[in-house]
Scaffold this active site. Structure first.
Site, PDB file in Angstrom:
ATOM      1  CG  ASN A  39      45.025  36.140  36.378  1.00 10.58           C
ATOM      2  OD1 ASN A  39      45.636  35.379  37.122  1.00 10.58           O
ATOM      3  ND2 ASN A  39      44.731  37.389  36.715  1.00 10.58           N
ATOM      4  CG  HIS A 124      46.057  49.956  36.770  1.00  9.93           C
ATOM      5  ND1 HIS A 124      45.857  48.617  36.955  1.00  9.93           N
ATOM      6  CD2 HIS A 124      45.839  50.185  35.458  1.00  9.93           C
ATOM      7  CE1 HIS A 124      45.537  48.054  35.789  1.00  9.93           C
ATOM      8  NE2 HIS A 124      45.537  48.991  34.867  1.00  9.93           N
ATOM      9  NE  ARG A 149      42.307  50.673  36.313  1.00  2.54           N
ATOM     10  CZ  ARG A 149      42.197  49.367  36.563  1.00  2.54           C
ATOM     11  NH1 ARG A 149      41.768  48.553  35.609  1.00  2.54           N
ATOM     12  NH2 ARG A 149      42.524  48.855  37.734  1.00  2.54           N
ATOM     13  CE1 TYR A 161      40.335  44.677  38.330  1.00  2.01           C
ATOM     14  CE2 TYR A 161      39.495  46.892  37.929  1.00  2.01           C
ATOM     15  CZ  TYR A 161      40.400  45.879  37.654  1.00  2.01           C
ATOM     16  OH  TYR A 161      41.379  46.083  36.727  1.00  2.01           O
ATOM     17  CG  ASP A 211      38.074  48.211  34.476  1.00  2.00           C
ATOM     18  OD1 ASP A 211      36.912  47.911  34.148  1.00  2.00           O
ATOM     19  OD2 ASP A 211      39.053  47.436  34.356  1.00  2.00           O
ATOM     20  CG  HIS A 213      36.581  44.587  36.589  1.00  2.23           C
ATOM     21  ND1 HIS A 213      36.440  43.284  36.974  1.00  2.23           N
ATOM     22  CD2 HIS A 213      37.788  44.659  35.976  1.00  2.23           C
ATOM     23  CE1 HIS A 213      37.517  42.607  36.628  1.00  2.23           C
ATOM     24  NE2 HIS A 213      38.352  43.421  36.006  1.00  2.23           N
ATOM     25  CD  GLU A 237      39.070  48.584  31.210  1.00  2.60           C
ATOM     26  OE1 GLU A 237      39.839  49.554  31.442  1.00  2.60           O
ATOM     27  OE2 GLU A 237      39.394  47.410  31.422  1.00  2.60           O
ATOM     28  CD  GLU A 263      39.704  43.554  31.351  1.00  2.00           C
ATOM     29  OE1 GLU A 263      40.292  44.635  31.278  1.00  2.00           O
ATOM     30  OE2 GLU A 263      39.500  42.961  32.416  1.00  2.00           O
ATOM     31  NE  ARG A 284      40.336  47.323  28.509  1.00  2.00           N
ATOM     32  CZ  ARG A 284      41.608  47.321  28.935  1.00  2.00           C
ATOM     33  NH1 ARG A 284      42.500  48.089  28.334  1.00  2.00           N
ATOM     34  NH2 ARG A 284      41.980  46.570  29.954  1.00  2.00           N
ATOM     35  CG  HIS A 313      43.707  43.152  29.248  1.00  3.75           C
ATOM     36  ND1 HIS A 313      43.420  41.823  29.441  1.00  3.75           N
ATOM     37  CD2 HIS A 313      43.791  43.698  30.475  1.00  3.75           C
ATOM     38  CE1 HIS A 313      43.327  41.573  30.739  1.00  3.75           C
ATOM     39  NE2 HIS A 313      43.546  42.695  31.390  1.00  3.75           N
ATOM     40  CG  ASP A 317      46.280  39.170  34.191  1.00  4.47           C
ATOM     41  OD1 ASP A 317      46.138  40.321  34.637  1.00  4.47           O
ATOM     42  OD2 ASP A 317      45.525  38.674  33.342  1.00  4.47           O
ATOM     43  CD  GLU A 340      45.270  47.569  31.607  1.00  5.52           C
ATOM     44  OE1 GLU A 340      44.806  46.757  30.785  1.00  5.52           O
ATOM     45  OE2 GLU A 340      44.884  47.625  32.791  1.00  5.52           O
ATOM     46  CD1 TRP A 403      36.007  40.616  41.717  1.00  2.71           C
ATOM     47  CD2 TRP A 403      37.187  40.212  39.860  1.00  2.71           C
ATOM     48  NE1 TRP A 403      37.252  41.154  41.893  1.00  2.71           N
ATOM     49  CE2 TRP A 403      37.990  40.934  40.761  1.00  2.71           C
ATOM     50  CE3 TRP A 403      37.707  39.867  38.596  1.00  2.71           C
ATOM     51  CZ2 TRP A 403      39.313  41.300  40.457  1.00  2.71           C
ATOM     52  CZ3 TRP A 403      38.997  40.217  38.294  1.00  2.71           C
ATOM     53  CH2 TRP A 403      39.802  40.923  39.223  1.00  2.71           C
TER      54      TRP A 403
HETATM   55  O1  KDG Z   1      43.032  38.722  34.763  1.00  7.37           O
HETATM   56  C1  KDG Z   1      42.089  39.752  34.850  1.00  7.37           C
HETATM   57  C2  KDG Z   1      42.760  41.097  34.886  1.00  7.37           C
HETATM   58  O2  KDG Z   1      43.685  41.220  33.848  1.00  7.37           O
HETATM   59  C3  KDG Z   1      41.750  42.214  34.822  1.00  7.37           C
HETATM   60  O3  KDG Z   1      40.908  42.147  35.922  1.00  7.37           O
HETATM   61  C4  KDG Z   1      42.472  43.551  34.797  1.00  7.37           C
HETATM   62  O4  KDG Z   1      40.435  44.705  34.283  1.00  7.37           O
HETATM   63  C5  KDG Z   1      41.635  44.652  34.222  1.00  7.37           C
HETATM   64  C6  KDG Z   1      42.347  45.730  33.523  1.00  7.37           C
HETATM   65  O5  KDG Z   1      41.647  46.589  32.999  1.00  7.37           O
HETATM   66  O6  KDG Z   1      43.569  45.710  33.500  1.00  7.37           O
HETATM   67 MG    MG Z   2      39.665  46.067  32.806  1.00  3.41          MG
END
Ligand code: KDG
Ligand code: MG
Length: 403
Positions: A39, A124, A149, A161, A211, A213, A237, A263, A284, A313, A317, A340, A403
């Site tokens: 991605n 999600h 989630r 995010y 998450d 992140h 996560e 991920e 993941r 994951h 994407d 997921e 991010w």
């Molecule tokens: O490309 C990045 C995403 O797949 C990611 O940000 C998604 O954190 C993510 C998740 O848990 O699905």
């Molecule tokens: Mg994630």
């Protein structure tokens, strides 16, 4: 006589979002596909494959999957990294697809057969505030999900995010990334309230996930883990970046909230200490970014020895090809935890054909030979690549953050 690879080509398409797919064809008329989508950096992998890998595949025996994996990994000299490992994954998954088709078996049979009939998955739910997030949870429950989630906007933060980004996780079709803002103290105060509200409204049985992140430092991650303990999460996560695997010792020592990470991992070396020191509960790492079935199987086997389960994951994407192959892997892998599951854009169904299905909160993989996903190249050509980026993130004083 052994079959041989006669053609391989990279298909870049953007049905709602960018996907990179490798198609391999053999002299005996078989074909297989693998996902190579990274991605926000899609064309780097497309070039790696088309310019450096495809020429070396022609003439090889498609059945020699292990040798091809080693050839591409050791043979590159430059080991690991998301671009290399996504390219290797595409070749690997396409070859497993071909091998399963040659055997006339669904892929999970070739891996060792079914350990389960269907797979628990999570989706999600999100909202700009807690109330909207709870309504989103209610919507997912109505669709049958047993694991959800939950991400909610944090008061005072404009774009974070899982809540505010287009497609949940990336900016589509712009020439530079959007920027989010972040304040750890506000988030740490707010996040437990989301799960307090969820338990109050939906009770104890629903599996709840969250998450973080990669936003927190280890001690902050431990604080969040502790504050979420009363709400019994299925997992928390990416609480802290895992380049330094030892960082998870701090988190693990201080909280019983289950931890999931991986991920962004590419190889087993990214999680060797996390697994062998039992610092996490769920790994993941996923087929497309961690070297395909051949390598993720090694990660899963190591994880099994240490009581760590899989939780691949599966954001949108990761193309339908990865989802199809992952479901066969999940059907087999003895230490499966959860998958997921994100719905792909509607246009993706014009380009990819798949045979998995979702029923009653569970995913079911198909029974046709291979991993069950095909690509229509004529349809793919109708959706040309469009540059896209993941967001970047800044603290409120402007400092660039994770991010
Ligand atoms: O490309 C990045 C995403 O797949 C990611 O940000 C998604 O954190 C993510 C998740 O848990 O699905
Ligand atoms: Mg994630």
């Amino acid at each position: 006589m052994a079959d041989r690879i006669v053609a391989a080509r990279v298909i870049v398409t953007s049905p709602g979002r960018n996907f990179v797919t490798l198609k391999i064809e053999t002299a005996s008329g078989l074909s297989g596909i693998g996902d190579a989508t990274l991605n926000g950096r899609e064309l780097a992998v497309a070039s790696y494959l088309a310019d450096h890998v495809v020429p070396t595949l022609i003439g090889r025996d498609p059945a020699a999957i292990e040798d091809t994996w080693q050839y591409l990994y050791r043979g590159a000299y430059w080991r690991r990294g998301p671009v290399t490992m996504s390219a290797i994954a595409a070749v690997d998954v396409a070859l497993w697809d071909i091998k399963a088709k040659a055997a006339g078996m669904p892929l999970y049979q070739l891996l060792g057969g079914a350990s389960r009939e269907s797979m628990l998955c999570y989706s999600h739910a999100n909202g700009a505030d807690i109330e909207a997030a709870m309504d989103s949870v209610a919507g997912h429950l109505a669709q049958g999900y047993k694991a959800i989630r939950v991400q909610a906007g944090v008061p005072g933060l404009k774009r974070i995010y899982g809540v505010h980004s287009a497609h949940g996780d990336s900016t589509q079709h712009q020439d530079r990334p959007d920027e989010g803002d972040w304040d750890t103290a506000s988030y740490l105060r707010h996040a437990p309230r989301i799960f307090e509200a969820a338990r109050a409204r939906f009770g104890e049985e629903l599996h709840l996930l969250h998450d973080a992140h990669h936003r927190l430092l280890p001690n902050e991650a431990a604080r969040l883990g502790q504050d979420l303990e009363p709400y019994r999460l299925f997992w928390l996560e990416d609480v802290t970046p895992a380049e330094n695997q030892a960082a998870f010792r701090t988190v693990r020592a201080k909280t019983t909230t289950p931890l999931a990470v991986g991920e962004v991992f590419n190889t087993i070396w990214d999680c060797q200490a996390l697994i062998t020191e039992q610092l996490i509960d769920y790994i993941r790492a996923t087929l497309v970014h961690a070297g395909g079935i051949t390598h993720v199987r090694r990660i899963a086997d190591l994880a099994a020895l240490y009581g760590v389960r899989t939780g691949f994951h599966g954001a949108s994407d990761l193309s339908p090809v990865t989802m199809g192959a992952a479901l066969h892997f999940d059907r087999w892998v003895p230490n499966f935890g959860i998958q997921e599951y994100s719905i792909h854009p509607n246009e993706a169904a014009e380009v990819f054909q798949w045979n998995w299905s979702f029923r009653d909160g569970m995913l079911h993989c198909g029974e046709t030979p291979g991993h069950g996903v095909e690509i229509d190249e004529t349809a793919a050509a109708k959706f040309p690549y469009r540059r896209s980026y993941l967001d970047v993130n800044r603290l409120q004083d402007g400092t660039l953050w994770n991010w």
